[in-house]
Every structure is written in structure tokens, then in C-alpha cells.
Design an enzyme around this catalytic site. Structure first.
Site, PDB file in Angstrom:
ATOM      1  N   ASP A   8      45.693  34.837  43.940  1.00  0.00           N
ATOM      2  CA  ASP A   8      44.355  35.738  43.520  1.00  0.00           C
ATOM      3  C   ASP A   8      44.698  36.634  44.763  1.00  0.00           C
ATOM      4  O   ASP A   8      44.676  36.241  45.902  1.00  0.00           O
ATOM      5  CB  ASP A   8      43.560  34.964  43.388  1.00  0.00           C
ATOM      6  CG  ASP A   8      43.387  34.294  42.415  1.00  0.00           C
ATOM      7  OD1 ASP A   8      44.344  35.129  40.895  1.00  0.00           O
ATOM      8  OD2 ASP A   8      43.053  33.392  42.187  1.00  0.00           O
ATOM      9  N   CYS A  25      44.434  30.369  42.224  1.00  0.00           N
ATOM     10  CA  CYS A  25      43.248  29.667  41.438  1.00  0.00           C
ATOM     11  C   CYS A  25      42.605  27.877  41.322  1.00  0.00           C
ATOM     12  O   CYS A  25      44.617  27.809  41.539  1.00  0.00           O
ATOM     13  CB  CYS A  25      44.158  30.472  39.666  1.00  0.00           C
ATOM     14  SG  CYS A  25      43.587  30.091  38.365  1.00  0.00           S
TER      15      CYS A  25
END
EC number: 1.7.1.13
Length: 276
Positions: free
Chosen positions: A191, A184
């Protein structure tokens, strides 16, 4: 970091509001990230959609009895804005103590609010748990390339120079990997995702594709821009007749994000994968 994201609730302490508050939604313009890739709203080389699935959707009936469901939201890839994920979660949480007379009333409310934030009509489906259970878990199409033997020395940025193909052979194939990871750009949280590439064009070297996917491992960007970067890098290399890149990310905060970019008419299966 995207300048607008600095003002979003992501990565900050937030008050959780339990009554309907559409102003919680925080749009982030796509234009800046498109510009990084040499694109504008008028020159997008793909069609697409971002599927958001919400596993924590709940509201009240007029009697006060709570209801739970799964929400599926489809945001057009050409919409002027993405919706910042924490603001999306906070907005959905604001429905928890709000009464709606019918599911249709809730759906209309969601469509209006999300479309206003995205700048384009957003599709909304509200689905029962039984319906989702009946569907089961999907598998990505084509060949999984994760068992190929590769050497990796750098993870700091996407490396399109790793990609190679055989121009003398034209193939039509689907390949996928579960080793996609990025971070992120606001919180640096990981992620995790799976990605499938379907194309007709010069034969892509599978090991080079896997090395390229792994090169995203410490890269900081939003899900949507990672998929668009992969699409553009493959398009430049392969000069394909057809190309689709579809990533399905692991959920965080009750939401998963699944960007789909394609040269073809949209034909997308939004069923969850094993890690979702």
C-alpha cells in the site's frame, strides 16, 4: 490479521456479480484495532474521516445506456466499522448492469447501503469526469522531507522511538512525505501513500519523522490504523496544541483510501495527488 478479515473476500477468488447486491459489503469492526492502540470508541483523541474515491463507478440509465462517474465516499472515523476494500469494490461492480432512474436514486441507494455497513451515516458525492478534470491535481501543503539524509536499518514495525523533538521551541508547521508504505494485512500487497503532518507544538525533528515513516515499510495493517498509529505516536511525543495527520494512498482495484485524523474541526481537501 484482524479476525473478521479472515472471512472477507480479500485475497480469495470471487465471483463478479453485475447486478445490484448490497449483501456483498463486508464490515470489519474498528474496535479490535482501536484496542491495540489503547483506544475505545469513547476515548478517541481525534476527529476524522476516511475518504474513499471510486474511479470505476458505472451504472445504466433506464434506456440501457451506461454512465460513468467518480464516486466520493466519506466514512466517519468514529464509525463502528470500516468496509473491507474488496467487498466495497465487488459491491460497486454490482451496480454495473443495474438501472437507476436518476443520479439521486443511485446516491440514495449508496448512502443507505454504505451507512448500514459502516454503522454511521456515510457521505456520498457522484461527480462528473469534467468536474474532476477541472480541479486538476493537488499538492500536499508544507515542506517535503523526502530529500533528507537518513540511515535505515529496520522496516519490520513502526518505530516511535526514532521520533524526537526540541521541547524548547514551539512551532506551527506542515511537513509531508511521499515515502509512506505499508502492506495489506490479508494479502501482503503493498500500500503506497503520501502523508502530511500539520501541528502546533514542540519542534519535530524532520529527519526523525522521515525515519519513522519509513519504518512502516514492511508493517502489515489497514490504511486507517496506520494513520491512527502515526497520530497517536506524534501526540505522545509533541503534546501539541493542534495535530492533523492525513494520508492519501495510491488506488488499488479502482479505489483509493485517504484517512484523515485531527484534533481540529474537519477541513479537508479531497483532491487527488499526482500518484492517484
Amino acid at each position: 490479521m484482524h479476525p473478521a478479515a479472515e472471512h472477507s473476500p480479500l485475497g480469495k477468488s470471487s465471483e463478479y456479480i453485475a447486478t445490484y447486491t448490497p449483501s456483498l459489503l463486508f464490515p470489519i469492526p474498528r474496535a479490535a484495532k482501536w484496542a491495540e492502540l489503547g483506544l475505545t470508541a469513547q476515548t478517541l483523541p481525534y476527529q476524522g474521516v476516511d475518504f474513499w474515491n471510486c474511479y470505476e463507478l458505472s451504472w445504466l440509465l433506464p434506456s440501457g445506456k451506461p454512465v460513468v462517474a467518480i464516486g466520493e465516499f466519506s466514512i466517519p472515523a468514529e464509525s463502528p466499522n470500516i468496509i473491507e476494500s474488496k467487498s466495497f469494490k465487488l459491491y460497486l461492480n454490482s451496480l454495473n448492469q443495474t438501472a437507476f432512474a436518476t443520479v439521486e436514486q443511485l446516491q440514495t441507494t449508496l448512502e443507505q447501503d454504505l451507512s448500514a455497513a459502516a454503522g454511521k451515516p456515510v457521505g456520498v458525492r457522484i461527480r462528473s469526469l469534467a468536474e474532476i478534470e477541472e480541479e486538476g491535481v493537488a499538492a500536499l501543503p508544507g515542506v517535503c522531507i523526502d530529500d533528507l539524509d537518513i540511515s535505515v536499518s529496520s522496516y519490520d514495525r513502526p518505530q516511535p522511538e526514532l521520533l524526537c523533538c526540541d521541547d524548547s521551541r514551539v512551532v506551527a508547521e506542515s511537513v509531508h512525505s511521499h515515502l509512506l508504505k505499508s502492506n495489506c494485512p490479508v494479502t501482503s500487497q503493498p500500500d503506497w501513500g503520501s502523508v502530511v503532518v500539520e501541528y502546533r507544538g514542540a519542534a519535530l525533528d524532520h529527519a526523525s519523522l522521515l525515519a519513522y515513516i519509513v519504518s512502516f515499510r514492511q508493517h502489515s495493517d489497514f490504511h486507517e490504523q496506520c494513520v491512527e498509529r502515526i497520530f497517536l505516536d506524534l501526540q505522545r511525543l509533541l503534546k501539541p496544541e493542534k495535530l492533523t495527520v492525513y494520508a492519501r494512498y495510491v488506488r488499488r482495484g479502482g479505489l483509493d483510501i485517504n484517512p484523515y485524523r485531527s484534533t481540529e474541526t474537519l477541513d479537508v481537501d479531497n483532491r487527488r495527488l499526482a500518484r492517484q
